[in-house]
Write a protein that holds these residues in place. Structure first.
Motif, PDB file in Angstrom:
ATOM      1  N   ARG A   1      21.465  98.272  86.011  1.00 56.06           N
ATOM      2  CA  ARG A   1      20.521  97.276  85.481  1.00 56.06           C
ATOM      3  C   ARG A   1      20.706  95.935  86.180  1.00 56.06           C
ATOM      4  NH1 ARG A   1      21.143  99.622  80.477  1.00 56.06           N
ATOM      5  NH2 ARG A   1      22.827  98.200  79.877  1.00 56.06           N
TER       6      ARG A   1
ATOM      7  N   SER B   1      18.855 106.713  86.146  1.00 58.58           N
ATOM      8  CA  SER B   1      18.781 106.836  84.691  1.00 58.58           C
ATOM      9  C   SER B   1      17.905 105.766  84.059  1.00 58.58           C
ATOM     10  CB  SER B   1      20.180 106.718  84.082  1.00 58.58           C
ATOM     11  OG  SER B   1      21.023 107.668  84.642  1.00 58.58           O
ATOM     12  N   LEU B   2      17.615 104.698  84.816  1.00 60.52           N
ATOM     13  CA  LEU B   2      16.834 103.602  84.234  1.00 60.52           C
ATOM     14  C   LEU B   2      15.389 104.057  84.044  1.00 60.52           C
ATOM     15  CD1 LEU B   2      18.203 100.468  86.109  1.00 60.52           C
ATOM     16  CD2 LEU B   2      18.943 101.486  83.955  1.00 60.52           C
TER      17      LEU B   2
ATOM     18  N   GLY C   1      23.160 105.824  88.023  1.00 63.03           N
ATOM     19  CA  GLY C   1      22.784 104.769  87.082  1.00 63.03           C
ATOM     20  C   GLY C   1      21.359 104.316  87.321  1.00 63.03           C
TER      21      GLY C   1
ATOM     22  N   ALA D   1      18.872 110.756  80.441  1.00 62.80           N
ATOM     23  CA  ALA D   1      19.801 109.658  80.193  1.00 62.80           C
ATOM     24  C   ALA D   1      20.059 109.506  78.702  1.00 62.80           C
ATOM     25  CB  ALA D   1      19.243 108.362  80.773  1.00 62.80           C
TER      26      ALA D   1
ATOM     27  N   GLU E   1      27.550 104.969  80.688  1.00 62.51           N
ATOM     28  CA  GLU E   1      27.100 103.690  80.136  1.00 62.51           C
ATOM     29  C   GLU E   1      27.369 102.552  81.129  1.00 62.51           C
ATOM     30  OE1 GLU E   1      28.571 103.629  76.104  1.00 62.51           O
ATOM     31  OE2 GLU E   1      28.230 101.459  76.052  1.00 62.51           O
TER      32      GLU E   1
ATOM     33  N   GLU F   1      24.985 102.696  84.110  1.00 60.19           N
ATOM     34  CA  GLU F   1      23.648 102.173  83.811  1.00 60.19           C
ATOM     35  C   GLU F   1      23.649 100.656  83.752  1.00 60.19           C
ATOM     36  OE1 GLU F   1      21.055 103.672  80.635  1.00 60.19           O
ATOM     37  OE2 GLU F   1      22.071 105.596  80.930  1.00 60.19           O
TER      38      GLU F   1
ATOM     39  N   ARG G   1      24.194 114.642  84.513  1.00 53.89           N
ATOM     40  CA  ARG G   1      25.078 113.516  84.792  1.00 53.89           C
ATOM     41  C   ARG G   1      26.032 113.895  85.928  1.00 53.89           C
ATOM     42  NH1 ARG G   1      27.002 108.677  85.580  1.00 53.89           N
ATOM     43  NH2 ARG G   1      29.242 108.601  85.355  1.00 53.89           N
TER      44      ARG G   1
END
Ligand code: FAD
Ligand code: SF4
Ligand code: SF4
Lengths: 811, 447
Positions: free
Chosen positions: B392, B419-420, B416, B155, B385, B388, B166
């Protein structure tokens, strides 16, 4: 000096990173504008700092380079506050949107300036709390913008404006130096920089963070929609409603032109054949909200409404508010441009002003649609125009000016919530007297001597040609304006006299100071001037307000004898810096009050005292099992804990309940000890019935009320306040102390040994009588600013004051 | 090369655009729903900013200067998600932003990582199926190379492997077999294995519907697509899927190929033509929200009113009860459903009808997840972006499971979440969760 500019840009970029500084034509064009449609200069660049420290550093860099700074939240301002002066650095708070954890004990949260207003309430919702100021732009506007404009909203009728919901501010000055207004407490005496910065439109200091006061969600909400064939009947109904003893949390009116717009946009089903609809909202415990809704319906039908209906459910209520809150956006469907106004008049003048607006409409041949905060006397006539039609713009602005002048003739203000910005600089002198104008400029010089913070905004126009308003004649006797719910009195009027006079009209001054006889904790000798200047409080403060929350207008004399006038008899007012908040609690060190106007409220129809003796006395039968349902805030738990511990603080407990005219309990006025009925002085001449109740009955009553206030009746006490974010724990109850507390606000302990505890700050404001002298400035205060303010108002130091304030030289 | 001067692109539409543009009162109420503004804080990447810039271009003379790159970037990064249109009280139409995008970049900057040839063929199920297989292989390889948290390790990085990560990470996927789905949800719920893992159709269908699956569903999530049809049959539909349909045309339209879009429309209308003549077709049900919007755009020639599959399910009144799914579930609405078709209440009503299920609403629910179909391929950095940020918010609800109803959103959110830097809940198609709840309900009533 292109090289100097390039060097500065390079420095910003080094500090903020490539995405933190925008210099391209796209940004320079977009950030030159905001919701006001006003245009002035092109910014030098746009900075997007991502930390509070970087924000201050950016400002410091600007100071060093002599560049002006304009702050920007979401650019929803309607007076051009965020429109950059030529060559200014536009500093956006969009990346400063952090919210701290909710301090649920105190009911507060710290927010960065870029946090969106609506995000605060979403964040606090799990704790049953919300942020009360709710501008119609709340989905988009930021706290920094709300604070800078002292934003209001529909629910400000009962909850007040942004300034009422700030515990403390962190800010930086024009040099980028960080300051704080002190610990995040509810009531602070001294020179109120928090109040002064709020509403200063980014011209005095830059808000880098704020502790916000949160408000418990009401248990029940009832939203009514009333249809009025005649607009004037709707406006005239507003004071009638309040006089009938009903205090809705919001009263909004939408006129026919705006109904048409809103219907076209949202098809909510509003009637197109009436001149106005009114949205009135009642909130509180279910029984209270229901009783209020019934009373409101009766009054409105009696006042000429053709129908009144209640929103069936939460969804309908939401839709109704959506259609109100999005009304101005919808104006774009009718007209490419409009002058948005926000004049405000005393409630009693609302109908008159609405009539004059109709005349203006005809005289100038303009289209005007209006949706407004009727309960506050705050009107939003939108004067339509098309900038591409020759003369249209000028005509619209002339019509707008005519409306402003009409409002001023009626004792109103040019702006109730949108601010002066660029837009009303020319109109401010129509309202402000010459001495006030020089004080406002003096304040600006103290904070920002180089004039680098948002120049050209907020202050009245200056120059030899400018004619300022005359000071309205100073009242020499007490005057109650029943229609406007305001009382004006010479400063020397005893509070008790004032209270007596307004109670005769079914109104009261919701201050805890009243008794002529020294009642528990009350002083007989206070004058209203003293109550304001020293922010005196009584034990009922917390369920109510301090003078800071109620002061609308003042006639005063600066230290050198220059007379000036500040404010107006209106519920909200953002014309010029908030001199009133500065005078409140300044202890007479800046100016001497001569007369004041304060906001009144419907008096409680009756207070019923319930008293019972402590457990062990026979009928109480041990500790109570019932907790007040749905109560948020620490008060309930403290009180119940006291009971559960079988404690007998002062030989007994009692609750004093306020009831509506219909007999429905509305709130706890007082909770205290003693076996003599504890009756809050000044709570009305109406029926007061003292009864004994057992613990079970009292608990049931409290659970019916759900959000009680708390009170101690004791002869001598010390005020303590919880400090937000300090990890305040509830003080364990004990036989030697008892708390009176309203949700998150101040706690009083009896005058026995003060308890030093984590997160509490002693605030010895009132010890069986008189207020304390001006306390020392809180840590983090800019002493040079405080002294500068002193010099501005009292250049020769005639009014005295503590050494830290009068001491020579800049600190 | 794209034409740098605005006027040649305006094709004499100045006055028309100008009139629409003047509806914008600059109130800014659209800012907080715009994903690109939320992620960057840059107002040039907000709806109001883009409209102001469009206004600037319109105000320029025909032989005005070339469009500045900061302006074209601001305009071209608009996802076309329509969140702003839904929020705008003035009724500023979405078409304006589409025009702005076209103006800025008639054919768009070359997609960073995907060959243009491929981009043009993303509307073919076979191509998509191949991509799905390739992606699965790619994911397997990356996992072998970098370990189970491979996606998180890539990420925010900028090298070839990160780009590949990605790409393969955001290709939508869902449990292939019903058993696999049931096992996954059984485990989350703490359920024992169901006696039979199938969903019976209603004995007597009450409604006959035309069904349009769409290429992404067909190519990438064929099993989930089939389960959605199972659900419709269970809820009382007779599902008709005439042969000869093609892509809805949305991709072609957004790729500035109006001719191809028209062609596809005609093909679909012809295919439905026959079936539509049959008696009693009450609705044309679409799966992916994007197809729904495109097909709604066909207008009056549709054989029956277009209805989103989830919306159809929600309104199918006397369906059998769902079985219990004791999970906290966070829902993400696809933009084309929420803003494009106004579908908000329907999925919530369905989920609330599932016993034991607690529905959670994430923050910034209005904002696009940043998938945006081909948009995501053109703006890979921004898209990641946004994904993610969305992830979140979804993770912050504390949900056990995330669901959404569009293949694009599904892949984007899965990527996403992966990727955290912390463990995150799994994500499934909304239809799969409902299928499981229905299957459990059917099982319970059998026993
Ligand atoms: C549709 C609509 C409805 C509205 N309804 C209401 C309403 O009901 N009540 C009401 O009061 N207002 C209302 N407004 C006006 C506007 O939304 C408010 O004034 C709001 O507070 C502005 O917030 P903002 O974040 O957009 O600030 P901006 O417009 O960006 O800035 C406003 C001012 O604040 C200053 N500022 C911003 N951040 C800071 C900071 N950190 N420190 C110091 N200064 C700062 C700016 O320099 C500027 O002077 C409405 C506006 C619109 C468009
Ligand atoms: S919400 Fe609509 S009117 Fe308001 S700024 Fe956005 S596009 Fe313009
Ligand atoms: S369509 Fe989506 S990305 Fe484009 S401006 Fe509107 S909200 Fe932003």
């Amino acid at each position: 000096m292109p090289e100097a500019r390039d060097r500065l840009v390079a420095e910003f970029r080094r500090l903020l990173g490539p995405s933190g500084l925008l210099t391209g034509p796209a940004a320079l064009s977009v950030y030159a504008r905001d919701a006001s449609h006003l245009q002035w200069g092109t910014p030098l660049a746009v900075a997007l700092p991502a930390s509070e420290e970087d924000l201050a550093r950016v400002v410091a860099l600007c100071a060093a380079a002599g560049v002006t700074v304009v702050m920007r939240g979401a650019g929803t301002g309607l007076s051009g506050g965020a429109v950059p002066p030529p060559g200014a650095l536009a500093v956006s708070t969009a990346r400063l949107a952090g919210l701290g954890p909710v301090d649920a004990v105190v009911g507060a949260v710290r927010a960065q300036p870029g946090v969106l207003n609506a995000a605060v309430s979403r964040h606090a919702a799990p704790h049953g709390l919300h942020f009360a100021p709710d501008p119609s732009s709340q989905a988009a506007s930021t706290l920094g913008g709300n604070i800078a404009e002292n934003a209001g909203g529909p629910h400000c009728l009962s909850h007040g404006v942004t300034s009422h919901h700030l515990r403390s501010l962190d800010w930086c000055d024009a040099e980028g130096r960080p300051w704080s207004t002190g610990e995040p407490v509810a009531v602070a005496r001294g020179l109120d920089l928090r109040g002064l910065l709020c509403g200063s439109e980014g011209t005095l200091g830059i808000v880098t963070g704020a502790w916000l006061q949160l408000t418990p969600e009401p248990a029940a909400v009832r939203t009514l929609l009333a249809e009025f064939p005649a607009l004037e009947a709707a406006t005239a109904a507003v004071p009638r409603l309040l006089q009938a003893g009903v205090l809705p949390v919001a009263v909004e009116i939408i006129d026919q032109a705006m109904i048409a717009t809103v219907e076209q946009a949202f098809a909510f089903g509003l009637p197109l054949d009436v001149e106005a609809v009114m949205i009135a909202e009642l909130a509180g415990p279910a029984a209270t909200a229901d009783a209020g809704a019934r009373a409101t319906t009766d009054v409105l039908l009696g006042a000429g409404a053709r129908a009144v209906r209640a929103a069936a459910d939460a969804a309908e209520r939401l839709a109704l508010w959506q259609c109100r809150k999005r009304a101005f956006g919808a104006v774009g469907r009718l007209s490419p441009n409009y002058v948005s106004m926000d004049v405000v008049v005393p409630l009693g003048q609302l109908s008159g002003l609405v009539r004059e607006i109709q005349e203006v409409r005809a005289r100038f041949d303009v289209k005007i649609a209006t949706a407004f905060h009727a309960g506050d006397g705050n009107l939003h006539p939108a004067v339509h125009y098309d900038e591409r039609r020759a003369g249209d713009r000028e005509r619209a602005h002339a019509a707008a000016d005519a409306i402003i002048k009409a409002a001023l003739r009626r004792g109103g203000s040019v702006t109730g919530e949108h601010g002066v910005g660029l837009e009303k600089v020319h109109a401010l002198p129509w309202q402000v007297d010459a001495v006030s104008a020089s004080l406002l400029r003096g304040i600006k010089d103290v904070f920002d001597p180089a004039g680098r913070l948002n120049p050209g905004k907020a202050l009245p126009a200056a120059g030899p040609a400018v004619r300022y308003a005359a000071i309205p004649s100073r009242p020499t006797s007490l005057r109650v304006d029943v229609d406007s719910l305001a009382v004006t009195a010479p400063a020397g009027t005893p509070v008790a006299d004032l209270q007596e006079a307004v109670l005769a009209h079914g109104l009261w001054l919701p201050l805890g100071l009243a008794g002529r006889e020294p009642a528990p904790g009350l002083d007989g000798g206070g004058t209203i001037g003293e109550a304001v200047a020293r922010l005196l409080e009584g034990p009922m403060l917390l369920a109510r307000a301090t003078a800071r929350d109620l002061l609308l207008e003042a006639w005063a004399e600066a230290g050198d004898g220059r007379a000036f006038h500040a404010g107006a008899a209106v519920a909200k007012n953002v014309a010029g810096y908030d001199l009133l908040r500065l005078l409140c609690g300044s202890g007479g060190t800046l100016a001497t009050l001569r007369a004041v106007t304060l906001q009144l409220r419907p008096a409680p129809a009756g207070c019923w005292g319930w008293s019972w003796t402590a457990p062990g006395d026979g009928d109480a039968g041990g500790a109570p099992a019932v907790a007040p349902a749905g109560h948020s805030g620490p008060g309930g738990s403290v009180w119940l804990a006291a009971l559960a511990a079988g404690c007998d603080p002062l030989a007994g407990l009692q609750v004093v309940i306020e009831r509506s005219p219909a007999g429905v309990p509305t709130r706890v006025l007082a909770l205290g000890g003693g076996t003599q009925p504890l009756l809050p002085a000044g709570s009305g001449g109406a029926v007061v019935e003292a009864r004994r109740a057992n613990v079970g009955e009292a608990a049931a009553l409290l659970s019916e009320l759900e959000a009680p206030g708390w009170c101690l009746g004791s002869a001598d006490w010390t005020a303590w306040q919880p400090v937000a974010g300090a990890g305040t724990a509830l003080l364990p109850p004990g036989p030697d102390r008892f708390l009176w507390q309203h949700g998150p606000r101040v706690v009083w302990l009896p005058g026995c040994a003060p308890v030093a505890a984590e997160g509490w700050r002693a605030d010895i404001a009132w010890r069986n009588g008189h207020g304390a002298p001006l306390p020392p400035p809180p840590p983090g205060s800019p002493l040079h600013v405080l002294r500068g303010l002193k010099r501005t108002f009292d250049p020769e130091g005639k009014l005295g004051g503590p050494g830290w304030l009068t001491g020579g030289g800049d600190a | 090369m794209r034409d740098p001067r605005p006027d040649t692109r305006l094709d004499g539409r100045r006055d028309e655009l100008d009139a629409l543009l003047r509806r914008c009162v600059q109130c800014g109420l659209c800012l907080p729903v715009c994903a690109t503004w939320l992620a960057t804080g840059d107002e040039t990447m907000s709806p109001r900013g883009r409209l102001l810039l469009l206004g600037d271009l319109l105000a320029q003379p025909a032989d005005g200067p070339a469009i500045d790159p900061t302006v074209s970037r601001a305009l071209a990064t608009c996802i076309g998600c329509q969140a702003c249109t839904a929020a705008c009280p003035s009724g500023v139409p979405a078409s304006l932003l589409e025009d702005a995008v076209r103006l800025a970049a008639p054919s768009g900057p070359a997609p960073a990582a995907v060959p243009g040839v491929l981009l043009g063929r993303l509307d073919e199920p076979a191509v998509l199926a191949a991509i799905g297989t390739l992606a699965a292989v790619g994911r397997g390889a990356l996992r072998a190379l970098l370990g189970p948290r491979w996606r998180g390790r890539l990420a925010g990085r900028r090298h070839v492997i990160a780009t590949i990560g990605r790409l393969v990470g955001s290709v939508p996927r869902a449990p292939r077999s019903d058993r696999e789905l049931a096992r996954c949800l059984d485990r989350l719920c703490g359920h024992g294995e169901a006696p039979t893992c199938a969903l019976p159709a209603a004995a007597a269908p009450r409604e006959r519907v035309l069904w349009f699956a769409g290429c992404a569903a067909d190519g990438l999530l064929p099993e989930s697509s089939r389960r959605l049809r199972d659900l419709a049959r269970w809820a009382g539909a007779e599902v008709v899927q005439p042969a000869g349909t093609a892509c809805c045309g949305a991709l072609a339209a957004h790729g500035d190929q109006p001719r191809r879009a028209e062609e596809l429309r005609e093909r679909n209308l012809a295919a439905w033509g026959g079936a539509g003549d049959e008696d009693g077709v009450t609705a044309l049900v679409t799966e992916a929200a994007g197809c729904g919007v495109a097909i709604r755009g066909y207008g009056e020639r549709l054989p029956a009113p277009q209805v989103d599959a989830i919306a159809w399910l929600a309104r199918a009144g006397d369906r059998p009860p769902f079985g219990a799914v004791p999970l906290k579930v966070a829902l993400h609405d696809p933009c084309h459903a929420r803003h494009g078709q106004g579908i908000v209440a329907e999925p919530r009503a369905l989920l609330r009808a599932v016993p034991g299920l607690v529905l959670l609403e994430p923050g910034e629910a209005d904002a696009c997840c940043g998938s945006g179909g081909a948009w995501g391929l053109r703006h890979p950095g921004l898209s990641a972006e946004l994904g993610e940020r969305k992830a979140r918010h979804l993770a912050a609800t504390g949900a056990d499971l995330v669901v959404t109803a569009n293949p694009g959103c599904l892949g984007q959110i899965a990527d996403g979440l992966a990727s955290l830097p912390h463990p995150t809940p799994p994500v499934l198609p909304l239809g799969d969760l409902l299928w499981y709840a229905a299957m459990r309900g059917a099982g319970d009533s059998r026993t």
